[in-house]
Scaffold this motif. Sequence first.
Motif, PDB file in Angstrom:
ATOM      1  N   SER A   2      71.264 185.575  66.969  1.00  0.00           N
ATOM      2  CA  SER A   2      70.917 186.934  67.409  1.00  0.00           C
ATOM      3  C   SER A   2      71.577 187.309  68.733  1.00  0.00           C
ATOM      4  N   SER A   3      72.737 187.929  68.613  1.00  0.00           N
ATOM      5  CA  SER A   3      73.505 188.258  69.817  1.00  0.00           C
ATOM      6  C   SER A   3      72.793 189.313  70.666  1.00  0.00           C
ATOM      7  N   TRP A   4      72.144 190.279  70.022  1.00  0.00           N
ATOM      8  CA  TRP A   4      71.462 191.306  70.827  1.00  0.00           C
ATOM      9  C   TRP A   4      70.292 190.694  71.570  1.00  0.00           C
ATOM     10  N   HIS A  32      78.033 198.428  73.341  1.00  0.00           N
ATOM     11  CA  HIS A  32      77.152 199.024  72.334  1.00  0.00           C
ATOM     12  C   HIS A  32      77.928 199.792  71.277  1.00  0.00           C
ATOM     13  N   PHE A  84      64.820 185.040  61.405  1.00  0.00           N
ATOM     14  CA  PHE A  84      65.545 185.881  60.450  1.00  0.00           C
ATOM     15  C   PHE A  84      65.371 185.279  59.049  1.00  0.00           C
ATOM     16  N   GLY A 138      62.244 198.343  64.042  1.00  0.00           N
ATOM     17  CA  GLY A 138      62.313 197.156  63.182  1.00  0.00           C
ATOM     18  C   GLY A 138      63.468 196.227  63.517  1.00  0.00           C
ATOM     19  N   LYS A 139      63.946 196.290  64.755  1.00  0.00           N
ATOM     20  CA  LYS A 139      65.028 195.390  65.180  1.00  0.00           C
ATOM     21  C   LYS A 139      64.618 194.659  66.455  1.00  0.00           C
ATOM     22  N   VAL A 140      65.234 193.513  66.680  1.00  0.00           N
ATOM     23  CA  VAL A 140      65.059 192.806  67.949  1.00  0.00           C
ATOM     24  C   VAL A 140      66.346 192.977  68.755  1.00  0.00           C
ATOM     25  N   PRO A 141      66.272 192.916  70.076  1.00  0.00           N
ATOM     26  CA  PRO A 141      65.120 192.584  70.896  1.00  0.00           C
ATOM     27  C   PRO A 141      64.161 193.762  71.096  1.00  0.00           C
ATOM     28  N   PHE A 147      60.336 188.922  58.764  1.00  0.00           N
ATOM     29  CA  PHE A 147      60.971 189.448  59.975  1.00  0.00           C
ATOM     30  C   PHE A 147      60.620 190.923  60.144  1.00  0.00           C
ATOM     31  N   LYS A 148      60.910 191.710  59.081  1.00  0.00           N
ATOM     32  CA  LYS A 148      60.679 193.160  59.198  1.00  0.00           C
ATOM     33  C   LYS A 148      59.210 193.467  59.423  1.00  0.00           C
ATOM     34  N   PHE A 203      66.524 190.918  56.263  1.00  0.00           N
ATOM     35  CA  PHE A 203      66.216 192.200  56.891  1.00  0.00           C
ATOM     36  C   PHE A 203      65.659 193.175  55.852  1.00  0.00           C
ATOM     37  N   ASP A 234      65.858 198.451  72.082  1.00  0.00           N
ATOM     38  CA  ASP A 234      67.291 198.635  72.341  1.00  0.00           C
ATOM     39  C   ASP A 234      67.673 197.938  73.658  1.00  0.00           C
ATOM     40  N   THR A 235      68.703 197.117  73.533  1.00  0.00           N
ATOM     41  CA  THR A 235      69.092 196.229  74.623  1.00  0.00           C
ATOM     42  C   THR A 235      69.370 196.961  75.935  1.00  0.00           C
TER      43      THR A 235
HETATM   44  N1  GSH Z   1      71.278 198.603  69.235  1.00  0.00           N
HETATM   45  C1  GSH Z   1      70.286 197.560  69.086  1.00  0.00           C
HETATM   46  C2  GSH Z   1      70.764 196.591  68.028  1.00  0.00           C
HETATM   47  C3  GSH Z   1      69.730 195.556  67.699  1.00  0.00           C
HETATM   48  C4  GSH Z   1      70.050 194.797  66.421  1.00  0.00           C
HETATM   49  O1  GSH Z   1      70.880 195.219  65.598  1.00  0.00           O
HETATM   50  N2  GSH Z   1      69.376 193.649  66.251  1.00  0.00           N
HETATM   51  C5  GSH Z   1      69.502 192.871  65.034  1.00  0.00           C
HETATM   52  C6  GSH Z   1      69.403 191.391  65.341  1.00  0.00           C
HETATM   53  S1  GSH Z   1      70.721 190.817  66.370  1.00  0.00           S
HETATM   54  C7  GSH Z   1      68.356 193.236  64.121  1.00  0.00           C
HETATM   55  O2  GSH Z   1      67.219 193.174  64.518  1.00  0.00           O
HETATM   56  N3  GSH Z   1      68.656 193.612  62.884  1.00  0.00           N
HETATM   57  C8  GSH Z   1      67.673 193.946  61.909  1.00  0.00           C
HETATM   58  C9  GSH Z   1      68.158 194.980  60.940  1.00  0.00           C
HETATM   59  O3  GSH Z   1      69.344 195.379  61.038  1.00  0.00           O
HETATM   60  O4  GSH Z   1      67.392 195.389  60.092  1.00  0.00           O
HETATM   61  C10 GSH Z   1      70.063 196.895  70.429  1.00  0.00           C
HETATM   62  O5  GSH Z   1      70.904 197.064  71.296  1.00  0.00           O
HETATM   63  O6  GSH Z   1      69.056 196.245  70.650  1.00  0.00           O
END
Ligand code: GSH
Length: 227
Positions: free
Chosen positions: A12-14, A106, A36, A56-59, A45-46, A39, A70-71
């Motif tokens: 998880s890079s973000w 971004h 994970f 629904g995304k991390v972080p 996860f979701k 998704f 959002d990071t």
């Molecule tokens: N723009 C978001 C991107 C976050 C993102 O894409 N996180 C991924 C994990 S690295 C995620 O949770 N993906 C779930 C999905 O796409 O449903 C941020 O900066 O935090």
Amino acid sequence: MIRLYIGNKNYSSWSMRPWVLLTQAGIDFEEKMVRFDSFEADSEFKKTVLAVNPIGKVPVLVHDGLVVSDTLAICEYLAETFPEEHLWPADKAARAMARSVCAEMHSSFGPLRTHCLMNVEADLAQQGLIVLRDQAGVRADLARIVSLWSGLLETSGGPMLFGDFCIADAYYAPVASRLRTYALPVPAQIDAYIDRLQALPGVRAWNDAALAEHDFVPMDEPYRSAR
Ligand SMILES: N[C@@H](CCC(=O)N[C@@H](CS)C(=O)NCC(=O)O)C(=O)O
């Protein structure tokens, strides 16, 4: 107490960015890792992440009842909440440039992100050669990163992009990780910056924890069927 929801550290890079920022700055926080599995809407996860925030995304950061996703928003919130940590450069022009390069992260580097998924544990040097040969977009992203980092290091004098560690270094830590995993060729001064970045306690702690996960998530492993 700050709570940070993250994904697998290996992938998880973000998630890596605010985690490294908090750890490197020595800010106390509680980590909640959400594995994970997939998704899809019915994945664990979701379901877990959607219970915290509708994106629904991390972080995701939760602090005093406030939910920040959002990071970039998380990093800005941390910079405002802990001004004594100087998470952005003190100089106004440098700060504007640091925000600019984070925003670029971004909105850009799609080919690198698509073809070189972060995978801390893997050695994908052979795949890196193939990607470089076949993907003009990755070659362009790599050239931009080299030129961006070279210019910033030359202006600041190092050791980090803006002199001292700041949000911009946390932002590019996952890129540095990818450059190593895929053995993408960079000039010596960029290689040295990657060494310095990876030697930071916050980055080392993330990478060590990623190596200790011993998890294999197929959706994040286009180039391997097993470890
Ligand atoms: N723009 C978001 C991107 C976050 C993102 O894409 N996180 C991924 C994990 S690295 C995620 O949770 N993906 C779930 C999905 O796409 O449903 C941020 O900066 O935090």
